[in-house]
Design a protein around this motif. Structure first.
Motif, PDB file in Angstrom:
ATOM      1  N   ASN A 233       3.768 -12.520 -26.681  1.00 13.57           N
ATOM      2  CA  ASN A 233       4.019 -11.067 -26.246  1.00 13.57           C
ATOM      3  C   ASN A 233       3.615  -9.987 -27.283  1.00 13.57           C
ATOM      4  OD1 ASN A 233       6.697 -10.159 -27.551  1.00 13.57           O
ATOM      5  ND2 ASN A 233       7.020 -12.141 -26.474  1.00 13.57           N
ATOM      6  N   TYR A 234       3.118  -8.850 -27.102  1.00 15.45           N
ATOM      7  CA  TYR A 234       2.559  -7.674 -27.949  1.00 15.45           C
ATOM      8  C   TYR A 234       3.506  -6.443 -27.697  1.00 15.45           C
ATOM      9  CZ  TYR A 234      -0.467  -4.742 -30.399  1.00 15.45           C
ATOM     10  OH  TYR A 234      -1.238  -3.673 -31.094  1.00 15.45           O
ATOM     11  N   GLY A 235       3.511  -5.780 -29.009  1.00 15.95           N
ATOM     12  CA  GLY A 235       4.114  -4.324 -29.065  1.00 15.95           C
ATOM     13  C   GLY A 235       4.253  -4.073 -30.512  1.00 15.95           C
ATOM     14  N   LEU A 236       4.380  -2.716 -30.695  1.00 18.66           N
ATOM     15  CA  LEU A 236       4.513  -2.271 -31.970  1.00 18.66           C
ATOM     16  C   LEU A 236       5.416  -0.968 -32.065  1.00 18.66           C
ATOM     17  CD1 LEU A 236       0.821  -0.471 -33.015  1.00 18.66           C
ATOM     18  CD2 LEU A 236       1.575  -1.382 -30.597  1.00 18.66           C
ATOM     19  N   SER A 237       6.100  -1.011 -33.175  1.00 12.23           N
ATOM     20  CA  SER A 237       7.164   0.244 -33.335  1.00 12.23           C
ATOM     21  C   SER A 237       6.696   1.572 -32.894  1.00 12.23           C
ATOM     22  CB  SER A 237       7.672   0.099 -34.480  1.00 12.23           C
ATOM     23  OG  SER A 237       8.504  -1.016 -34.854  1.00 12.23           O
ATOM     24  N   GLU A 238       5.391   1.812 -33.488  1.00 13.56           N
ATOM     25  CA  GLU A 238       4.872   3.119 -33.200  1.00 13.56           C
ATOM     26  C   GLU A 238       4.602   3.566 -31.808  1.00 13.56           C
ATOM     27  OE1 GLU A 238       3.336   1.368 -37.171  1.00 13.56           O
ATOM     28  OE2 GLU A 238       3.843   0.751 -35.045  1.00 13.56           O
ATOM     29  N   VAL A 239       4.334   2.360 -30.873  1.00  7.79           N
ATOM     30  CA  VAL A 239       4.159   2.736 -29.486  1.00  7.79           C
ATOM     31  C   VAL A 239       5.274   2.670 -28.678  1.00  7.79           C
ATOM     32  CG1 VAL A 239       2.899   2.213 -27.624  1.00  7.79           C
ATOM     33  CG2 VAL A 239       1.448   2.157 -29.856  1.00  7.79           C
TER      34      VAL A 239
END
Length: 432
Positions: A233-239
């Motif tokens: 799974n993928y994510g990033l704090s800025e988004v």
């Protein structure tokens, strides 16, 4: 198995209409409430209220991590601080952290999107989910936690570390789904072997892994050694954090939650769209974030769109698992580390030279970063006790600043290779 079938399987026409409406609302939000974007639009003579097509997205300015740092801490918030119910932050990779905020609606949206990811990966309300991500300002732990509770699963918020206890809890509490970095999952497999525990005797069925790059070879190893189905799974704090995209049980690419994120894949040099199916930099525009909306955020992550439909029936576009980055950021044990960050610390310590190498390898399925640093001749040939003191000083400073432990080795002056122009100081020996 779907969490929101009517959304996850909506027609392309309906999805794009929804995206356009949400993009228009987001542009109004940032244009009226965020000085950074208001000034950008003014400088570009951009009438965002005239946007009538998703093709107009290319007229919008980009947002970079440096923009977030320059507006530290709350300069990019689109709501008053009294409306922000949660604040997360990066580790401050170059001395200045990036700060993100969430309204109550943002938290509900976040929980719901992570619920989609978990459901796609096979998790249901009948599962017991052990979250071995670190909690705190890092978005991973809380993001997966709230999503798991949203679907009604039982959550064990054990956080990271203390591997033997993790395994004991896994046995006693009948954990069925494990959430952590893929490298930590392999470390657990090693420790299980040392403890004489057969993973087949556990209740584990699923593993949801992220926060660092990993390959199909590593997936196969995790599946075989832990007797589970491992998904990315993928994510990033800025988004937002986790919940941007995730694999279904087909394990053939990550479904992007396109009703909440408008994604582009651009040539990192020209910043023009790549041809369909070609690799480029992932750029994301949030469509529903209230507290911290971002326009065309350059993630620096490299991927490509997967063009064929997925057998699972979801209609939102899929991206390939992240294959690399356009900058020199390293990911060590799930922590973002920049060479410039290490450099600034080394140069502040007496006796070191402005020459260093970073060697990353994987020892017993765990990332290890070794810093080779040149020191003045007098120190290199000095007594071992003085060398050990310098090494300990460097290790403590780096661990404090980076948030991850490193090894340090002192080397003789002029022993490291010199370069004309940009040098290659990074030697990544990990075999993913």
């Amino acid at each position: 198995m779907y969490w929101e079938e009517e959304r996850e399987c909506m027609s392309r026409e309906d999805l794009e209409q929804l995206q356009l409406e949400r993009l228009q609302a987001t542009l109004y939000r940032v244009g009226t409430h965020v000085p950074f974007y208001r000034n950008k639009f003014f400088e570009m003579k951009l009438d965002y209220e005239s946007f009538g097509s998703l093709d107009d997205l290319r007229r919008l300015p980009f947002t970079t991590k440096q923009d977030l740092r320059d507006n530290y801490p709350y300069g990019l918030f689109a709501v008053p601080l009294r409306d922000v119910v949660r604040i997360h932050s990066s580790s401050g990779t170059t001395g200045m952290a990036t700060v993100v905020g969430y309204t109550g609606n943002d938290i509900r949206t976040w929980s719901n999107l992570v619920a989609r990811i978990l459901t796609a990966a096979g998790v249901t309300k009948d599962d017991v989910i052990q979250i071995a991500f670190g909690y705190g300002l890092f978005t991973g732990g809380f993001g997966l936690h709230y999503g798991a509770e949203r679907i009604g699963a039982s959550v064990i918020p054990i956080s990271a570390g203390n591997t033997r206890r993790q395994i004991q809890i896994m046995q006693d509490f009948k954990t069925t789904a494990l959430v952590c970095t893929p490298s930590y999952a392999l470390k657990m497999a090693d420790v299980m072997m040392d403890m004489g525990i057969n993973p087949s005797g556990l209740s584990l069925k699923y593993g949801l892994f992220g926060a660092e790059p990993w390959s199909e070879r590593m997936r196969r190893q995790i599946n075989e050694r832990l007797n589970i189905i491992a998904t990315d799974n993928y994510g990033l704090s800025e988004v937002m954090g986790p919940g941007v995209a995730g694999e279904c049980l087909e394990c053939n690419g990550l479904h992007v939650n396109e009703d909440h994120f408008l994604v582009e894949i651009l040539d990192p040099k020209t910043l023009e769209p790549v041809a369909p199916g070609e690799t480029g930099e992932l750029v994301i525009t949030t469509l529903t974030k209230e507290a911290f909306p971002v326009i065309r955020y350059r993630t620096r992550d490299l991927t490509r769109f997967l063009l064929e439909p997925c057998p699972c029936g979801r209609t939102m576009r899929r991206i390939q698992r992240i294959t690399g980055r356009t900058d020199d950021m390293l990911i060590i044990k799930g922590v973002n580390v920049f060479p410039t960050q290490i450099e600034s610390i080394l140069f502040d310590i007496e006796g070191t030279q402005p020459h260093y190498n970073l060697v990353i390898d994987r020892v017993q399925n765990e990332d290890r970063l070794t810093v080779l640093v040149e020191v003045v001749e007098s120190l290199f040939f000095d007594e071992m006790k003085k060398q050990r003191l310098v090494i300990e000083q460097i290790k403590k400073r780096l661990a404090s600043e980076l948030g991850v432990g490193v090894e340090v080795k002192l080397v003789e002056e002029r022993s490291l290779e010199r370069f004309n122009g940009k040098g290659n100081r990074i030697f990544d020996k990990r075999r993913l």
